[in-house]
Design a protein around this motif. Sequence first.
Motif, PDB file in Angstrom:
ATOM      1  N   MET A 189     -38.966  52.027  85.233  1.00  0.00           N
ATOM      2  CA  MET A 189     -38.700  51.124  84.131  1.00  0.00           C
ATOM      3  C   MET A 189     -40.026  50.574  83.595  1.00  0.00           C
ATOM      4  SD  MET A 189     -35.477  51.032  83.738  1.00  0.00           S
ATOM      5  CE  MET A 189     -34.655  52.329  84.620  1.00  0.00           C
ATOM      6  N   PRO A 190     -40.101  50.371  82.294  1.00  0.00           N
ATOM      7  CA  PRO A 190     -41.336  49.871  81.702  1.00  0.00           C
ATOM      8  C   PRO A 190     -41.657  48.441  82.139  1.00  0.00           C
ATOM      9  CG  PRO A 190     -39.869  50.767  80.026  1.00  0.00           C
ATOM     10  CD  PRO A 190     -39.101  50.712  81.299  1.00  0.00           C
ATOM     11  N   SER A 191     -42.922  48.127  82.174  1.00  0.00           N
ATOM     12  CA  SER A 191     -43.346  46.766  82.487  1.00  0.00           C
ATOM     13  C   SER A 191     -43.146  45.876  81.261  1.00  0.00           C
ATOM     14  CB  SER A 191     -44.819  46.761  82.892  1.00  0.00           C
ATOM     15  OG  SER A 191     -45.625  47.059  81.765  1.00  0.00           O
ATOM     16  N   GLY A 192     -43.331  44.578  81.446  1.00  0.00           N
ATOM     17  CA  GLY A 192     -43.202  43.639  80.330  1.00  0.00           C
ATOM     18  C   GLY A 192     -44.169  43.953  79.204  1.00  0.00           C
ATOM     19  N   ARG A 193     -45.372  44.355  79.554  1.00  0.00           N
ATOM     20  CA  ARG A 193     -46.367  44.695  78.519  1.00  0.00           C
ATOM     21  C   ARG A 193     -45.940  45.904  77.706  1.00  0.00           C
ATOM     22  NH1 ARG A 193     -52.229  42.907  80.302  1.00  0.00           N
ATOM     23  NH2 ARG A 193     -51.591  41.319  81.776  1.00  0.00           N
ATOM     24  N   VAL A 194     -45.342  46.877  78.373  1.00  0.00           N
ATOM     25  CA  VAL A 194     -44.887  48.068  77.662  1.00  0.00           C
ATOM     26  C   VAL A 194     -43.747  47.706  76.715  1.00  0.00           C
ATOM     27  CG1 VAL A 194     -43.810  50.334  77.947  1.00  0.00           C
ATOM     28  CG2 VAL A 194     -45.688  49.648  79.446  1.00  0.00           C
ATOM     29  N   HIS A 195     -42.816  46.879  77.190  1.00  0.00           N
ATOM     30  CA  HIS A 195     -41.729  46.427  76.323  1.00  0.00           C
ATOM     31  C   HIS A 195     -42.289  45.729  75.075  1.00  0.00           C
ATOM     32  CE1 HIS A 195     -38.158  47.400  78.598  1.00  0.00           C
ATOM     33  NE2 HIS A 195     -38.648  46.833  79.688  1.00  0.00           N
ATOM     34  N   GLU A 196     -43.261  44.865  75.290  1.00  0.00           N
ATOM     35  CA  GLU A 196     -43.851  44.137  74.170  1.00  0.00           C
ATOM     36  C   GLU A 196     -44.581  45.082  73.221  1.00  0.00           C
ATOM     37  OE1 GLU A 196     -46.208  41.273  76.242  1.00  0.00           O
ATOM     38  OE2 GLU A 196     -44.430  40.194  76.949  1.00  0.00           O
ATOM     39  N   ALA A 197     -45.287  46.055  73.765  1.00  0.00           N
ATOM     40  CA  ALA A 197     -45.999  47.023  72.927  1.00  0.00           C
ATOM     41  C   ALA A 197     -45.019  47.837  72.090  1.00  0.00           C
ATOM     42  CB  ALA A 197     -46.859  47.940  73.794  1.00  0.00           C
ATOM     43  N   ILE A 198     -43.911  48.251  72.704  1.00  0.00           N
ATOM     44  CA  ILE A 198     -42.889  48.995  71.959  1.00  0.00           C
ATOM     45  C   ILE A 198     -42.353  48.142  70.816  1.00  0.00           C
ATOM     46  CG2 ILE A 198     -40.537  49.918  72.113  1.00  0.00           C
ATOM     47  CD1 ILE A 198     -41.271  50.818  75.011  1.00  0.00           C
ATOM     48  N   ASN A 199     -41.985  46.918  71.124  1.00  0.00           N
ATOM     49  CA  ASN A 199     -41.405  46.043  70.097  1.00  0.00           C
ATOM     50  C   ASN A 199     -42.391  45.750  68.970  1.00  0.00           C
ATOM     51  OD1 ASN A 199     -39.126  46.004  71.700  1.00  0.00           O
ATOM     52  ND2 ASN A 199     -38.887  43.797  71.621  1.00  0.00           N
ATOM     53  N   LEU A 200     -43.641  45.516  69.308  1.00  0.00           N
ATOM     54  CA  LEU A 200     -44.630  45.235  68.261  1.00  0.00           C
ATOM     55  C   LEU A 200     -44.905  46.475  67.416  1.00  0.00           C
ATOM     56  CD1 LEU A 200     -47.118  42.881  70.112  1.00  0.00           C
ATOM     57  CD2 LEU A 200     -45.398  42.279  68.396  1.00  0.00           C
ATOM     58  N   THR A 201     -44.897  47.637  68.028  1.00  0.00           N
ATOM     59  CA  THR A 201     -45.086  48.880  67.274  1.00  0.00           C
ATOM     60  C   THR A 201     -43.945  49.089  66.288  1.00  0.00           C
ATOM     61  OG1 THR A 201     -46.303  49.848  69.116  1.00  0.00           O
ATOM     62  CG2 THR A 201     -45.391  51.379  67.485  1.00  0.00           C
TER      63      THR A 201
ATOM     64  N   LEU B 153     -34.068  47.122  71.578  1.00  0.00           N
ATOM     65  CA  LEU B 153     -35.222  47.974  71.877  1.00  0.00           C
ATOM     66  C   LEU B 153     -35.610  47.859  73.353  1.00  0.00           C
ATOM     67  CD1 LEU B 153     -37.363  47.421  68.682  1.00  0.00           C
ATOM     68  CD2 LEU B 153     -36.198  49.527  69.370  1.00  0.00           C
ATOM     69  N   HIS B 154     -35.516  46.661  73.889  1.00  0.00           N
ATOM     70  CA  HIS B 154     -35.804  46.458  75.308  1.00  0.00           C
ATOM     71  C   HIS B 154     -34.819  47.265  76.164  1.00  0.00           C
ATOM     72  CE1 HIS B 154     -37.264  43.815  78.704  1.00  0.00           C
ATOM     73  NE2 HIS B 154     -36.160  44.335  79.238  1.00  0.00           N
ATOM     74  N   LEU B 155     -33.549  47.191  75.805  1.00  0.00           N
ATOM     75  CA  LEU B 155     -32.526  47.905  76.577  1.00  0.00           C
ATOM     76  C   LEU B 155     -32.707  49.425  76.486  1.00  0.00           C
ATOM     77  CD1 LEU B 155     -29.389  45.725  75.776  1.00  0.00           C
ATOM     78  CD2 LEU B 155     -30.836  45.670  77.809  1.00  0.00           C
ATOM     79  N   ILE B 156     -33.022  49.920  75.295  1.00  0.00           N
ATOM     80  CA  ILE B 156     -33.258  51.358  75.139  1.00  0.00           C
ATOM     81  C   ILE B 156     -34.440  51.795  76.006  1.00  0.00           C
ATOM     82  CG2 ILE B 156     -34.036  53.133  73.523  1.00  0.00           C
ATOM     83  CD1 ILE B 156     -32.341  51.684  71.373  1.00  0.00           C
ATOM     84  N   ALA B 157     -35.507  50.982  76.024  1.00  0.00           N
ATOM     85  CA  ALA B 157     -36.662  51.317  76.855  1.00  0.00           C
ATOM     86  C   ALA B 157     -36.295  51.320  78.340  1.00  0.00           C
ATOM     87  CB  ALA B 157     -37.802  50.339  76.596  1.00  0.00           C
ATOM     88  N   ASP B 158     -35.319  50.507  78.725  1.00  0.00           N
ATOM     89  CA  ASP B 158     -34.839  50.482  80.114  1.00  0.00           C
ATOM     90  C   ASP B 158     -33.848  51.604  80.397  1.00  0.00           C
ATOM     91  OD1 ASP B 158     -36.357  48.365  80.968  1.00  0.00           O
ATOM     92  OD2 ASP B 158     -34.764  46.876  80.837  1.00  0.00           O
TER      93      ASP B 158
END
Length: 168
Positions: free
Chosen positions: A1-13, A148-153
Amino acid sequence: MPSGRVHEAINLTVLGALALLGLEMQGPAFWEDPRLLPFALGYLGGTFLLSPDLDLAEKGVRASRRWGVLGLLWRPYGWLFRHRGLSHTWVLGPLTRLGYLAFLLALLYGLLQGVSLLLGASWTLALPPWPEEALWAALFGYYLSQWLHLIADGIFPDHDLKRLRRPR
């Protein structure tokens, strides 16, 4: 599962890509849309302050650290919801965090009212009127960040339906 930073990077992108797409489709008028700021605030609030990972009750989790000292107030939320349980669902999960935040704000309001009564002072909370479309835009931005967070998970909209259909 992605880390918090990865989730944030995905969302900001994705937010940057949406801004570029909106600018391409509408031109400079895109920045004047009254729904843009509420959408962005809801989206960023959902990304940084109301992350689905607030269900991790452990001390020092990135999602609660963003709240600083107030992160302690999110510990009971983590005790109520197991990680990747109800709080990681598509509709109810984001709603549980909004409800919990509303509960915390109601407690604060009640505490301030009680203190003001003890001191013999009175005050009222006057919130500015928000256009309905601004509220819907903020809610959509919030939910989009959560999805987006859920999809990344690896949690997709049919996740709960699959669990219900599975024989026990």
